[in-house]
Design an enzyme around this catalytic site. Structure first.
Site, PDB file in Angstrom:
ATOM      1  CB  VAL A   1       8.478   1.011 -10.416  1.00  0.00           C
ATOM      2  CG1 VAL A   1       8.255   1.205 -11.891  1.00  0.00           C
ATOM      3  CG2 VAL A   1       7.559  -0.074  -9.875  1.00  0.00           C
TER       4      VAL A   1
ATOM      5  N   GLY B   1      11.288  -3.003  -2.130  1.00  0.00           N
ATOM      6  CA  GLY B   1      10.992  -2.869  -0.709  1.00  0.00           C
ATOM      7  C   GLY B   1      11.578  -4.025   0.064  1.00  0.00           C
TER       8      GLY B   1
ATOM      9  CG  ASP C   1       8.220  -0.929   6.876  1.00  0.00           C
ATOM     10  OD1 ASP C   1       8.903  -0.073   7.482  1.00  0.00           O
ATOM     11  OD2 ASP C   1       8.597  -1.499   5.844  1.00  0.00           O
TER      12      ASP C   1
END
Ligand SMILES: *[C@@H]1O[C@H](CO)[C@@H](O)[C@H](O)[C@H]1NC(C)=O
Ligand SMILES: *[C@@H]1O[C@H](CO)[C@@H](O)[C@H](O)[C@H]1NC(C)=O
Ligand SMILES: *[C@@H]1O[C@H](CO)[C@@H](O)[C@H](O)[C@H]1NC(C)=O
Ligand SMILES: *[C@@H]1O[C@H](CO)[C@@H](O)[C@H](O)[C@H]1NC(C)=O
Ligand SMILES: *[C@@H]1O[C@H](CO)[C@@H](O)[C@H](O)[C@H]1NC(C)=O
Ligand SMILES: *[C@@H]1O[C@H](CO)[C@@H](O)[C@H](O)[C@H]1NC(C)=O
Length: 825
Positions: free
Chosen positions: A494, A497, A612
């Protein structure tokens, strides 16, 4: 005089002799470096000397940073011909005025190509080795003959080429180079000197069309002199981040896999911080994965072999050199009439290959291919029945981009039939078993029972530890097998990162789904990992994604989170996204995110800097409530911030300026990124739109490609409505929009001290604290040329700020508290 004329030929002969004799043969050469001696630049920033890589017997003369613990070579002299004997190799200044590198076995392996003789040399503080003639002017310099690195102060002209190393450890010239284009108006990355695969786009006077973020005035100053002419040259310098401080160590580099990377040295972590990289996917690098190699673009191993194939050169493949590509599993000479076809979908490849076109059905296309030994596969189109047989192996296969992949050509690759090689193995096993088995059934049983016994003991032990360590935490410890089952073999990905891929899964007996994050290349050992997980597990807030459990088994490190059904905020920020978030939802997301980050900064026992913050890391639950994800992971994987940064869409736009300047990172870095995210939420778009497919299109309006400077200016001037997503059709609360937009501009102030703390941001968004007009952030300078900007500074001047301060973008300290109360004129 007759006397002189008769001597002239002799003189000429003598002169000729001098030139014919190799410079190395003359006795008056001045030895500059011998063996392990080195030369330091004046302030000891750079070092010149011989080096070898990874214990190899090839030695090179090169320039590296003298003060860094990790050797970083910025220039190599004899990259084509290494010397083998480090003890007696020398760098010499010859009597003819050249620099040479000499090996006791091979003689001269490298020499400068200057036409005029040099008499002395200088090793400058910028890392430039300069050969100088009598009158003091340079006749040759290493900056004009770079290897793969572009240092500050180095002029890039139409003749400059920076060529990558062949591999991470091999300085010989690789396949990829950076150069100015033949029209002297843009930079290009080029494969083997002939095939461009990335470009910056044309120069607009301030920036390159494809690199709008270079207008952000961080510490870099870029200069392009005489663009569009043969006398063009480009250089950059680095401004010291603070007065009297040394400028950052920084460099651009073309890496062995064809990516252009920009690094700064981070003294805090003693590591190189890569904060910019292009092209944005490695699959754009021409021929990266070689013949029949498949480019998946995964950050750590971008290349893979299709089923039925394996790397042609295993060792090279393991050290990230994929250029040899893949070969058939059973060798190229295997029985080919028995082949099958692997349907690999809508794949493209680099360059052109020989093809033969037929108008036949898929099955006869396949039959024809099998009958021709040079056929490696075919494209077939169901609609048109067009069959294109590939008569050469395609290079660097990759997923079609959405733009070109609409024609419905599907690729079938010819592969050895499955099981043909497996058959052999299983046959061997059967024979082995029957022989061994008959002899030692008894021994085998004994062994098995022993192993089982041992395993049971071990299991008991770890289980006990887990119970002790994590009883309080409500964190579940999973086995790898459990998670493998929960995610059906990691089948439904899904997301992906900076830390690894994320898979959807479901746990037995649970009604809700989980998201399983599989960390790539874990940085820490087992105990550190558990300690960190423990910290993360303790952080619970309604606006933070909840960690449910983890797995730490052998080399596997996995984290199990609540699954967020509505995905990440980023998927709603494109103009083409199917679903439009209402203003009310956007405002709720902004506030929720702010609260989540504020909790990380101020609410937990140990302050956590997220590092981040971006729309990709803001997830939405079923009611579109914001949940910040990925917190604590930077620490979890060791202090390797560069990996975090590398995932920031490869742009400077999201990163707080102090991060790049090497100043200590504080929570205010998150505030900056949050401000950037707010702008995207208001505009319903990404801040940077750099699509390689739109580069080259004429973009006249600057807000099209880099949103923040334009948006910030409009907001300060009170034109908030022009910034808001037009798809909302004016359906929003003007007061809320104004508040949120103004907060965004406060957050993206260059001076971190002026940025509000996250707790204050929450109060500002809630309307508890009044929000005044912020000073213009420095990045506005990028677009202002005169008139519109003066309007802004005029307003601010009347509020009592100094104009000179504004012109540098830095506000006076007096404005620090002004978001708390209205500043009095
Ligand atoms: C340099 O090499 C010499 C021998 O050639 C050796 O005696 C000396 O220890 C070396 N120095 C260093 C710093 O390695
Ligand atoms: C370089 O050395 C490291 C460790 O010594 C080793 O793991 C690696 O495989 C070497 N790489 C090459 C290309 O020789
Ligand atoms: C770069 O070019 C400028 C202008 O010609 C010149 O002044 C400067 O010395 C050059 N720098 C180097 C390192 O060659
Ligand atoms: C390639 O694209 C297909 C469908 O578009 C997708 O299912 C697949 O995961 C993609 N593969 C990779 C490696 O990105
Ligand atoms: C394969 O097909 C091509 C195109 O039809 C043809 O030129 C070539 O000679 C064939 N090769 C073999 C070995 O049959
Ligand atoms: C970029 O510059 C070149 C050379 O002047 C020109 O031919 C080309 O059309 C320009 N491209 C764009 C997109 O403006």
């Amino acid at each position: 005089m007759p006397c002189t004329t008769s001597y002239l030929p002799l003189l000429l002969l003598l002169l000729l002799l001098i030139f014919l004799v190799p410079p190395s043969e003359t006795a008056q050469n001045k030895v500059i470096i011998k063996g392990n001696q080195t030369i330091l630049s004046f302030k000891s920033i750079f070092r010149l000397g011989f080096f070898s890589n990874n214990g190899s017997s090839n030695w090179y003369l090169g320039i590296s940073y003298a003060s860094l613990p990790t050797p970083t070579h910025v220039w190599v002299a004899n990259r084509i011909r290494p010397v083998s004997d480090p003890v007696s190799s020398t760098l010499e200044l010859t009597s003819t005025g050249h620099l040479i590198v000499r090996d006791s076995v091979y003689g001269v392996v490298w020499q400068t190509d200057n036409n005029e003789p040099g008499t002395h040399f200088r090793f400058s503080e910028t890392g430039n080795l300069i050969l100088i003639k009598d009158d003091g002017s340079p006749v040759w310099q290493s900056f004009d003959n770079p290897t793969d690195t572009w240092l500050p102060g180095m002029n890039v002209t139409g003749r400059t080429t920076m060529t990558s190393w062949r591999t991470l450890f091999d300085p010989s010239p690789g396949f990829y180079s950076l150069r100015l284009s033949p029209s002297f108006n843009e930079f290009q990355l080029v494969y083997k000197g002939t095939t461009p695969y990335w470009s910056t786009g044309n120069w607009t006077g301030e920036a390159f069309v494809g690199v709008p973020e270079m207008t952000v005035p961080y510490i870099y100053r870029f200069h392009f002199v005489n663009p569009y002419t043969p006398s063009a040259f480009f250089w950059y310098i680095v401004a010291p981040s603070k007065a009297n401080s040394e400028p950052m160590l920084t460099r651009f580099m073309v890496d062995a896999n064809g990516l252009l990377r920009q690094y700064t040295w981070e003294p805090q972590t003693q590591s190189w911080n890569m904060f910019w990289v292009q092209p944005d996917t490695p699959c754009s690098v021409y021929s990266l994965c070689g013949q029949l190699g498949f480019c998946s673009g995964e950050s750590l191993k971008p290349c893979a072999c299709l089923r039925g194939f394996r790397p042609r050169n295993d060792a090279a493949w393991r050290s990230d050199d994929f250029s040899d590509g893949c070969r058939r599993d059973n060798g190229d000479s295997g029985e080919k009439s028995d082949d099958t076809f692997e349907a690999v979908g809508d794949l493209r490849y680099d360059g052109d290959i020989k093809m033969s076109r037929l108008q036949v059905s898929k099955s006869s296309c396949g039959k024809t291919c099998l009958g021709n030994s040079s056929c490696v596969g075919f494209y077939h189109n169901e609609k048109s029945n067009l069959c294109k047989m590939l008569l050469e192996p395609p290079v660097n296969l990759k997923n079609s981009s959405s733009l070109t992949g609409v024609n419905g050509d599907l690729l079938y690759i010819r592969a050895p039939r499955k099981g043909s090689s497996k058959g052999d193995i299983s046959k061997t096993i059967i024979i082995l078993c029957s022989v061994v088995g008959s002899i030692s059934v008894l021994g085998f049983t004994l062994l098995v029972s022993l192993i089982l016994l041992k395993r049971n003991r071990k299991k008991k032990k770890t289980r006990k530890e887990d119970e002790d360590g994590f009883a309080v935490l409500n964190l579940k410890v999973f086995s790898f097998k459990e998670l493998h089952v929960a995610t059906s073999g990691f089948s439904e990905k899904v997301g992906h990162g900076g830390f690894g891929a994320v898979f959807k899964g479901s746990l037995p007996g649970a009604s809700t789904f989980v998201a399983v994050k599989r960390l790539e290349r874990p940085g820490s050992g087992e105990s550190e990992f558990r300690a960190e997980v423990c910290t993360i597990g303790n952080i619970q807030h309604v606006n933070l994604v909840r960690l449910r459990g983890f797995c730490s088994e052998n080399l596997h490190r996995l984290l199990v989170y609540d699954y967020m059904p509505q995905g990440s905020l980023s998927s709603y920020l494109s103009k083409t996204s199917p679903m439009l978030l209402s203003w009310e939802t956007r405002f709720r997301i902004a506030l929720g995110t702010a609260k989540g980050i504020a909790y990380l900064h101020e609410g937990c026992r140990d302050c956590i800097i997220h590092c981040d913050i971006k729309p990709e890391n803001i997830l939405l639950d079923c009611d579109y409530n914001a949940k910040v994800s990925d917190f604590g992971l930077a620490k979890l994987l060791g202090r390797d911030f560069s990996r975090v940064l590398a995932t920031m869409r490869g742009t400077w736009g999201y990163v707080a300026p102090e991060w790049i300047s090497g100043l200590p990172i504080t929570t205010k870095a998150d505030v900056y990124s949050f401000g950037m995210t707010l702008l995207e939420l208001i505009g319903g778009r990404r801040n940077v739109i750099v699509n390689s497919d739109t580069v080259g299109e004429k973009e006249t309006e600057p807000e099209k490609w880099f949103f923040p400077p334009w948006a910030a200016r409009e907001i300060i001037q009170g034109n908030v409505d022009s910034v808001v997503d037009s798809r909302l059709n004016g359906e929003y609360n003007t007061e809320e929009v104004t508040r949120m937009a103004t907060v965004a501009v406060w957050c993206i102030q260059d001076n971190e001290e002026i940025r509000p703390a996250m707790g204050t941001v929450v109060k500002m968004l809630e309307g508890v604290v009044e929000v005044t007009v912020p000073p213009p952030p420095k990045l506005i300078q990028a677009l202002v040329s005169g008139d519109s900007y003066r309007g802004v500074s005029g307003t601010s001047c009347s509020e009592g700020h100094g104009c000179s301060d504004l012109n540098t973008g830095l506000s006076s300290p007096g404005s620090r508290s002004s978001f708390g109360k209205p500043s009095s004129p």
